[in-house]
Design a protein around this motif. Structure first.
Motif, PDB file in Angstrom:
ATOM      1  N   PHE A 162       0.836  -1.195   0.000  1.00 13.51           N
ATOM      2  CA  PHE A 162       0.000   0.000   0.000  1.00 13.51           C
ATOM      3  C   PHE A 162       0.874   1.250   0.000  1.00 13.51           C
ATOM      4  O   PHE A 162       0.679   2.147  -0.804  1.00 13.51           O
ATOM      5  N   ASP A 163       1.862   1.320   0.897  1.00 15.69           N
ATOM      6  CA  ASP A 163       2.712   2.500   0.982  1.00 15.69           C
ATOM      7  C   ASP A 163       4.035   2.124   1.632  1.00 15.69           C
ATOM      8  O   ASP A 163       4.143   1.095   2.319  1.00 15.69           O
ATOM      9  N   ILE A 164       5.055   2.974   1.414  1.00 17.57           N
ATOM     10  CA  ILE A 164       6.368   2.759   2.004  1.00 17.57           C
ATOM     11  C   ILE A 164       6.936   4.093   2.500  1.00 17.57           C
ATOM     12  O   ILE A 164       6.549   5.163   2.031  1.00 17.57           O
ATOM     13  N   ALA A 165       7.862   4.000   3.459  1.00 16.23           N
ATOM     14  CA  ALA A 165       8.597   5.161   3.950  1.00 16.23           C
ATOM     15  C   ALA A 165      10.003   4.699   4.289  1.00 16.23           C
ATOM     16  O   ALA A 165      10.188   3.615   4.868  1.00 16.23           O
ATOM     17  N   VAL A 166      11.002   5.502   3.940  1.00 20.40           N
ATOM     18  CA  VAL A 166      12.407   5.116   4.113  1.00 20.40           C
ATOM     19  C   VAL A 166      13.110   6.127   5.010  1.00 20.40           C
ATOM     20  O   VAL A 166      13.015   7.338   4.791  1.00 20.40           O
ATOM     21  N   THR A 167      13.821   5.639   6.027  1.00 26.69           N
ATOM     22  CA  THR A 167      14.556   6.521   6.936  1.00 26.69           C
ATOM     23  C   THR A 167      15.956   6.788   6.398  1.00 26.69           C
ATOM     24  O   THR A 167      16.431   6.118   5.474  1.00 26.69           O
ATOM     25  N   THR A 168      16.621   7.770   7.006  1.00 26.73           N
ATOM     26  CA  THR A 168      17.999   8.072   6.624  1.00 26.73           C
ATOM     27  C   THR A 168      18.946   6.931   6.979  1.00 26.73           C
ATOM     28  O   THR A 168      20.056   6.840   6.449  1.00 26.73           O
ATOM     29  N   LYS A 169      18.517   6.036   7.875  1.00 27.35           N
ATOM     30  CA  LYS A 169      19.319   4.870   8.244  1.00 27.35           C
ATOM     31  C   LYS A 169      19.161   3.727   7.243  1.00 27.35           C
ATOM     32  O   LYS A 169      19.822   2.691   7.368  1.00 27.35           O
ATOM     33  N   GLY A 170      18.266   3.907   6.267  1.00 29.07           N
ATOM     34  CA  GLY A 170      18.051   2.866   5.286  1.00 29.07           C
ATOM     35  C   GLY A 170      16.998   1.853   5.672  1.00 29.07           C
ATOM     36  O   GLY A 170      16.834   0.827   4.995  1.00 29.07           O
ATOM     37  N   GLU A 171      16.262   2.108   6.756  1.00 36.96           N
ATOM     38  CA  GLU A 171      15.168   1.220   7.146  1.00 36.96           C
ATOM     39  C   GLU A 171      13.937   1.549   6.307  1.00 36.96           C
ATOM     40  O   GLU A 171      13.616   2.716   6.090  1.00 36.96           O
TER      41      GLU A 171
END
Length: 283
Positions: free
Chosen positions: A81-90
């Motif tokens: 449905f959706d994604i989000a990416v952190t600066t840590k690469g998670e």
């Protein structure tokens, strides 16, 4: 689309939409037309060169030169449905009709950070607070948006207004603006503003499939049914259609703004990822 004020900030007093004058357009250059091997519904920029895309059964990391940099086969997820990416690469993933929030680490391991039980997880985004996310949760007649840590610890529930009336019928997508307003694509509810309001029929959205906030506080809205991207200010006033079919936009879905303010767009029902540079500043 509705906006929730985190600290009940005062609304800018104006009844007029900010409409563009004739000939005021944004000059764009399509740097790349990336063709994922599967249709991509959502995209989350890592930087001005790479972005993660949520495809059917896979997560793929692509760059602006149409190179596949990395691929993760999802565990028991059919449709992202959706994604989000952190600066840590998670990478945080929600599934269509699913009830779990999954986190994929840099070594491709998957951690289930939350089971939302009867609630279906929908849109997800990062916040200005490090290690916080916002997630749309849907259930008939009791939907909400929640703020939690990236470890799955609940911090806030946004569900009712001051009169204890439910704010959401079906919250689809969520983003946080630079002033910490929470912007939600919704079907029903009342907030600091609603876009478009009853006087703005020209700007009506026909199937919204994503939102993103830029570093100036403007909000970009993906209007799939009308083949265009709306640009509105932080008080809900229309500025312009920043991209239309003239810019080769066709049935746009998810979108993301990278660290240089450029747009990554799932275009043509996700069969292409298009990366736009903006040569002229926002008006």
């Amino acid at each position: 689309m509705y906006k929730h004020e985190k600290d009940q900030k005062k609304q800018t007093q104006s009844d007029d939409s900010v409409s563009c004058t004739s000939g005021t357009t944004i000059s764009t250059d399509i740097v790349s037309r990336i063709n994922p091997d599967k249709g991509s519904k959502c995209v989350s920029a890592v930087n001005d060169n790479e972005a993660w895309c949520g495809c059917d059964g896979d997560l793929v990391l692509i760059d602006i030169h149409d190179n596949l940099k990395r691929k993760i086969q999802l565990n028991n997820i059919q449709i992202v449905f959706d994604i989000a990416v952190t600066t840590k690469g998670e990478i945080f993933v929600t599934e269509l009709d699913g009830t779990n929030i999954k986190k994929y680490l840099q070594d491709d391991r998957c951690i289930n950070i939350a089971d939302t039980k009867a609630y279906e997880t929908q849109g997800i985004c990062l916040t200005s607070v490090q290690d916080d996310i916002l997630v749309c949760l849907y259930i008939h007649n009791n939907s909400k948006v929640v703020r939690m840590t990236t470890a799955g610890q609940m911090k806030q529930t946004i569900q009712k207004d001051k009169q204890q009336q439910l704010l959401y019928k079906n919250p689809l997508y969520v983003a946080e603006n630079i002033n910490e307003d929470v912007v939600v694509v919704n079907v029903k509810g009342e907030y600091r503003y609603k876009y478009p309001d009853s006087s703005q029929s020209t700007y009506r959205i026909k199937r919204c499939c994503g939102i993103a906030c830029d570093n100036t506080g403007c909000i970009l809205v993906s209007d799939c049914g009308n083949h265009r991207i709306h640009q509105i200010d932080m008080d809900g006033r229309f500025i312009q259609f920043i991209f239309t079919q003239q810019h080769e936009v066709q049935c746009p879905l998810g979108l993301s703004i990278d660290n240089k303010g450029q747009l990554w767009l799932c275009n043509n029902v996700g069969n292409k990822i298009q990366y736009y540079t903006i040569e002229q500043p926002y008006v």
